[in-house]
Design a protein around this motif. Structure first.
Motif, PDB file in Angstrom:
ATOM      1  N   LEU A   1      -0.773   1.561  -4.954  1.00 52.54           N
ATOM      2  CA  LEU A   1      -1.749   0.546  -5.354  1.00 52.54           C
ATOM      3  C   LEU A   1      -3.102   0.714  -4.656  1.00 52.54           C
ATOM      4  O   LEU A   1      -4.028  -0.044  -4.922  1.00 52.54           O
ATOM      5  CB  LEU A   1      -1.199  -0.856  -5.064  1.00 52.54           C
ATOM      6  N   GLY A   2      -3.190   1.708  -3.765  1.00 52.54           N
ATOM      7  CA  GLY A   2      -4.440   1.964  -3.073  1.00 52.54           C
ATOM      8  C   GLY A   2      -4.709   1.016  -1.921  1.00 52.54           C
ATOM      9  O   GLY A   2      -5.834   0.925  -1.444  1.00 52.54           O
ATOM     10  N   LEU A   3      -3.698   0.301  -1.462  1.00 48.64           N
ATOM     11  CA  LEU A   3      -3.877  -0.636  -0.356  1.00 48.64           C
ATOM     12  C   LEU A   3      -3.856   0.059   0.995  1.00 48.64           C
ATOM     13  O   LEU A   3      -4.379  -0.464   1.971  1.00 48.64           O
ATOM     14  CB  LEU A   3      -2.790  -1.723  -0.387  1.00 48.64           C
ATOM     15  N   MET A   4      -3.234   1.235   1.068  1.00 56.27           N
ATOM     16  CA  MET A   4      -3.147   1.990   2.318  1.00 56.27           C
ATOM     17  C   MET A   4      -3.503   3.435   2.042  1.00 56.27           C
ATOM     18  O   MET A   4      -3.184   3.977   0.995  1.00 56.27           O
ATOM     19  CB  MET A   4      -1.742   1.907   2.909  1.00 56.27           C
ATOM     20  N   GLU A   5      -4.138   4.049   3.021  1.00 59.00           N
ATOM     21  CA  GLU A   5      -4.494   5.454   2.899  1.00 59.00           C
ATOM     22  C   GLU A   5      -4.256   6.151   4.228  1.00 59.00           C
ATOM     23  O   GLU A   5      -4.076   5.511   5.246  1.00 59.00           O
ATOM     24  CB  GLU A   5      -5.966   5.604   2.511  1.00 59.00           C
TER      25      GLU A   5
END
Length: 155
Positions: A31-35
């Motif tokens: 979901l693109g919440l963590m990278e």
């Protein structure tokens, strides 16, 4: 034929927690919440999940062919030991501190599958090495194995 199974609730709980962590990290990354660091943590969580599943339980089967030990909830992978390699078997009480700790252990001349302390099946190989497996009702398994070995020698 003799079959016995042993499991370690703590290792199973570690596998479940690691699986939940891997799921949360995987969804968060998707979901693109963590990278960045999340991919490393995801990898560690997956490794802990697989290791926990494979080492949280063991099944030992003794048949006329020898001993087969399956690991994890599906009994896979399986390690087979032919009867011709085994000299004798017995049961004794051992604790993790006597074999180097919990889990799959190997030291020169001895290997151990220690999922809990207590009753253990001990196999002595013709080569002099030993295999220790913490398992329920080890005395009955050792008695059957020794009877099979005696029958083989008597032939």
């Amino acid at each position: 034929m003799w079959v016995s199974r042993v499991s370690n609730a703590w290792l199973a709980a570690l596998a479940v927690v690691s699986g939940v962590g891997a799921l949360v990290l995987g969804v968060s990354t998707a979901l693109g919440l963590m990278e960045g660091a999340a991919s490393g943590l995801l990898g560690v969580s997956v490794i802990l999940l697989v290791a926990g599943l494979l080492t949280s339980s063991a099944t030992v089967r003794i048949t006329q062919d020898g001993v087969a030990m399956g690991f994890g909830p599906l009994g896979w992978p399986v390690r087979r030991i032919r009867l011709s390699k085994i000299e004798s078997a017995w049961s004794e009480v051992r604790h993790p501190s006597q074999v180097g700790g919990w889990g799959l252990r190997g030291v020169p001349g001895m290997a151990a599958i220690m999922l809990r302390g207590g009753d253990c099946l001990v196999l002595r190989y013709h080569s002099g090495g030993q295999l220790v497996v913490s398992i329920d009702d080890a005395a009955r398994g050792a008695a059957l194995l020794n009877a099979l070995l005696a029958e083989r020698v008597g032939r």
